[in-house]
Design an enzyme around this catalytic site. Structure first.
Site, short mmCIF file in Angstrom:
data_model
loop_
_atom_site.label_atom_id
_atom_site.label_comp_id
_atom_site.label_asym_id
_atom_site.label_seq_id
_atom_site.Cartn_x
_atom_site.Cartn_y
_atom_site.Cartn_z
N ARG A 30 4.22 1.31 -1.62
CA ARG A 30 5.27 1.33 -2.63
C ARG A 30 5.05 0.26 -3.69
O ARG A 30 4.39 -0.76 -3.44
CB ARG A 30 6.64 1.10 -1.98
CG ARG A 30 6.84 -0.34 -1.48
CD ARG A 30 8.16 -0.53 -0.76
NE ARG A 30 8.21 0.22 0.47
CZ ARG A 30 9.06 1.22 0.71
NH1 ARG A 30 9.96 1.55 -0.21
NH2 ARG A 30 9.05 1.86 1.84
N CYS A 88 0.82 -1.21 0.00
CA CYS A 88 0.00 0.00 0.00
C CYS A 88 0.86 1.26 0.00
O CYS A 88 0.35 2.36 -0.22
CB CYS A 88 -0.95 0.01 1.19
SG CYS A 88 -0.12 -0.15 2.79
N ALA A 90 -10.02 -9.90 4.58
CA ALA A 90 -9.46 -10.72 5.66
C ALA A 90 -8.04 -11.15 5.38
O ALA A 90 -7.56 -12.17 5.88
CB ALA A 90 -10.35 -11.95 5.89
#
Length: 421
Positions: free
Chosen positions: A52, A50, A190
């Site tokens: 790179r 989230c 999940a």
């Protein structure tokens, strides 16, 4: 042959572009083989989180390899290569290795010292190995990077009290809502991040945790672990009517909820506010949902700003971690140089042995009358002379490996004895 890194992260690009560069887990094999098929990339691995997207390569030519990777990223994002130039960073050889060491150690993360990145580095290596795109050279540097990450966390306080991205998302929600006590929370996704958020909710006093996931089995397993309940994605809109907080972190390539979905849900909530924290790149929720009445929408940019306020303690540990990285980089460089000099040393010994055997063959007739004991003595004598002559050069070559003197010795040895290098 050289190591190369081409990448972009939360500091170099806006979130809108970063999410277009993200390589989803299910798309990794295809991306790896696409990169490996390029002319100048011999080995390749992809780290996409989230925060790179980075391409790690072992290549024949640095600039040509950078061009190959830039083309791949441009094709993926549908952005012209020249428009990417200002956003991409590139590292070469020692700098590339040092950068990966820093990533694994957590000093390059949005949340300084966070522990999730170490598992993500391991996963990137595991997938590349399974696909055959990371072989001896890349595996060597990734294995060493994991050692650096573990050493940094055990010998310094860089990870002590550090929040992960998932726990920071829960802390941010708690701050915005005043308290999570008595709140109903719905977690969408999940996976590793969703699991981290569910665990982080423990002890917060929430009334209920609901897990919505594409795989109902995985969702049920996580729900059972945290004392919550699992639902299917089809029941997500209905469950959101009762929720106070939505935490999202799926691996979807497109939005899971658009503005219209959120508007429809809010109409059924009779004015009750809804906080949405999106911990996913690309984002799971349409940014336009932020303008829906009663909705507060937070994403990775908000999380970054929140996390920066809690870093003072860990910032003081960065110097210690950088020292460890420098030590390990020296060790990696020395090991690599020793491996590169080893064939040269072996060739030198082989050439000396060939000369010894040729000379014995030349004097074969004169030595023919020797008895076995005398013949063995000649063999031992000639071998001893060769070994003693080569002992000092060999020892000095090994000691100098990894430094400028090692390069000089290697070049000189190759020139004097006509050895390939």
């Amino acid at each position: 042959m050289s190591y190369v890194i081409v990448g972009l992260n939360h500091r170099t690009v806006p979130l809108e572009l970063l999410e277009r560069m993200t390589v989803a887990p299910e798309a990794l094999p295809k991306a790896l083989h696409s990169l490996a098929s390029r002319e100048h990339l011999i080995e390749v691995a992809v780290l996409s989180t989230c925060n790179r997207t980075e391409i790690y390569g072992y290549c024949t030519k640095f600039h040509s390899a950078v061009h190959d990777v830039s083309e791949f990223l441009a094709e993926k994002s549908l952005v012209a290569p020249e428009e990417l130039v200002d956003h991409l960073y590139t590292y070469y050889d020692d700098a590339a290795v040092g950068h990966l060491f820093g990533v694994a150690a957590g000093v390059d993360s949005m949340i300084l010292g966070e522990g999730e990145i170490l598992g993500q580095v391991r996963d990137a290596w595991t997938v590349a190995t399974a696909e055959g795109t990371a072989q001896k050279s890349l595996s060597r540097v990734f294995r060493h990077a994991l050692e650096v990450g573990k050493r940094s966390r055990s010998e310094t306080a860089i990870g002590r009290g550090a929040v992960s991205v998932s726990s920071a998302a829960v802390a941010l929600a708690n701050e915005r809502m005043g308290s999570l006590v008595g709140r109903r929370v719905l977690i969408l996704g999940a996976g590793e991040m969703g699991e981290g958020m569910a665990v982080a909710l423990a002890g917060s006093g929430v009334e209920e945790v609901v897990i919505a996931n594409r795989s109902t089995r995985r969702g049920a397993e996580l729900a059972a672990r945290v004392g919550g309940r699992a639902i299917s994605l089809q029941n997500l809109p209905k469950a959101l009517i009762d929720a106070d907080l939505l935490l999202t972190s799926t691996g979807a390539l497109d939005v899971v909820m658009d503005r219209g979905d959120v508007e429809a849900i809010m109409q059924s909530r009779f004015g009750r506010a809804l906080l949405i924290v999106v911990v996913a790149v690309p984002r799971d929720v349409d940014p336009g949902a932020a303008s829906v009445r009663g909705v507060t929408l937070l994403d990775m940019d908000d999380l970054k700003a929140f996390a920066e306020g809690s870093m003072d303690q860990r910032k003081r540990e960065v110097t210690k971690v950088r020292r460890i990285i420098a030590e390990e980089l020296d060790r990696f460089r020395s090991d690599r140089a020793a491996r590169e000099l080893a064939p040269l040393i072996a060739d030198l010994h082989a050439k000396a042995e060939n000369v010894r055997l040729e000379e014995l063959q030349r004097f074969k007739a004169k030595l023919a009358g020797l008895d076995p004991k005398s013949r063995a003595a000649v063999e031992a004598l000639t071998k001893g002379i060769v070994n003693k002559l080569l002992h000092d050069p060999t020892t000095k070559m090994k000691a100098a490996a990894g430094g400028a003197l090692g390069e000089v010795y290697g070049d000189t040895l190759a020139a004097l004895f006509d050895l390939d290098r």
